[in-house]
Design an enzyme around this catalytic site. Structure first.
Site, PDB file in Angstrom:
ATOM      1  NE  ARG A   1      -3.732   2.040   2.611  1.00 51.73           N
ATOM      2  CZ  ARG A   1      -3.446   3.229   3.117  1.00 51.73           C
ATOM      3  NH1 ARG A   1      -2.250   3.483   3.591  1.00 51.73           N
ATOM      4  NH2 ARG A   1      -4.370   4.175   3.160  1.00 51.73           N
TER       5      ARG A   1
ATOM      6  CE  LYS B   1      -8.838   4.964   4.227  1.00 50.52           C
ATOM      7  NZ  LYS B   1      -8.541   4.876   2.806  1.00 50.52           N
TER       8      LYS B   1
ATOM      9  CB  SER C   1     -12.173  -0.974   1.601  1.00 52.23           C
ATOM     10  OG  SER C   1     -10.800  -1.228   1.590  1.00 52.23           O
TER      11      SER C   1
END
Ligand code: TZP
Ligand code: MG
Length: 205
Positions: free
Chosen positions: A29, A130, A101
Site C-alpha cells: 500500500r 490513513k 474495502s
C-alpha cells in the site's frame, strides 16, 4: 504497508522480519507523503514480491491494478473510491485474489456480487496511517456483515494492536490487517507472534 510506513528501518527488512514472524498475507500500500512512483515503485514491488514468494505468502497490491497485472501479483485490493470491484474482477480474471474495502452490509453484498474474495472493514480503531480514514467504526458493522454473510472472509483494519485485537477476533474476522503496530515494533517478528497469540486468546485457534 508501503515503503513510507517504515521510516526507522529499511522497509524490505521490515517485511522480511514480518514474514519471518509469520504474517500470512502482504498487501503493498504505497501512498501519501514520500510514496514511491514509476520505476522505483515497480522495483520495490518486485523486491517485496520476491520476499513474499520465498515465504509462500500471497502478495497483494492496493489500488494499482496495472502494476499488479504487470508484475503478476497474487491479487489486488480496492476501496469504494477506486475502480469498481466488478470492473477489477473482469480485468484480473478468476484466478487472482480480489479484496474490497466495505463499511456496511450493503457494501459487502455488492462486493460479493462483484466477485470479492474477502472484504476489509475499518477503521476499527483510530489510525494515523490513513490520512482520509473515516472515524473509528468499532466492531458493530463487522458483526452485522458476518451475521448476514457467514462465509465471507472479513479482515479488520485500523489501529489494531495485540492488546485490542481480542474484540476484533470475537466480532468474526478471518484476519487482521496491520500497518503501524507491526512496522513500528522494535522486534517485528515477536510482534507478529503476539498477534497470532491474540487470535488464540480471542477465538481459540
Ligand atoms: N484503512 C482503514 S485504516 C487503515 C486503512 C488502510 C490504516 C491501518 O493502519 P494502522 O497503522 O494499522 O492503523
Ligand atoms: Mg484504494
Amino acid at each position: 504497508m508501503g515503503s513510507q510506513n517504515s521510516a526507522a528501518k529499511d522497509p524490505l527488512s521490515t517485511l522480511e522480519e514480518a514474514l519471518e514472524g509469520g504474517i500470512t498475507h502482504f498487501q503493498l500500500r504505497e501512498k501519501g507523503k514520500g510514496a514511491l512512483t514509476g520505476t522505483a515503485l515497480r522495483d520495490f514491488a518486485l523486491r517485496c514480491q520476491q520476499l513474499c514468494q520465498s515465504y509462500s505468502v500471497p502478495f497483494i497490491i492496493n489500488d494499482d491494478i496495472e502494476l499488479a497485472w504487470n508484475i503478476g501479483a497474487d491479487g489486488v485490493h480496492v476501496g469504494q473510491d477506486d475502480e469498481t470491484a466488478s470492473q477489477v474482477r473482469q480485468l484480473i480474471g478468476d484466478n487472482k485474489v480480489l479484496g474490497v474495502s466495505v463499511h456496511s452490509v450493503d457494501e459487502a453484498r455488492l462486493a460479493i456480487q462483484d466477485g470479492a474474495d474477502y472484504v476489509g472493514m475499518g477503521p476499527v480503531f483510530g489510525t494515523t496511517s490513513k490520512t482520509d480514514a473515516k472515524k473509528p467504526a468499532g466492531v458493530e458493522e463487522i458483526i452485522a456483515v458476518k451475521r448476514e454473510f457467514p462465509q465471507l472472509p472479513i479482515v479488520g483494519i485500523g489501529g489494531i494492536t495485540p492488546e485490542n485485537a481480542n474484540q476484533v477476533w470475537k466480532a468474526g474476522v478471518s484476519g487482521l490487517a496491520v500497518i503501524s503496530a507491526i512496522a513500528n515494533a522494535i522486534d517485528i517478528a515477536k510482534q507478529v507472534e503476539a498477534f497470532q497469540l491474540s487470535c488464540k486468546e480471542g477465538i481459540g485457534r
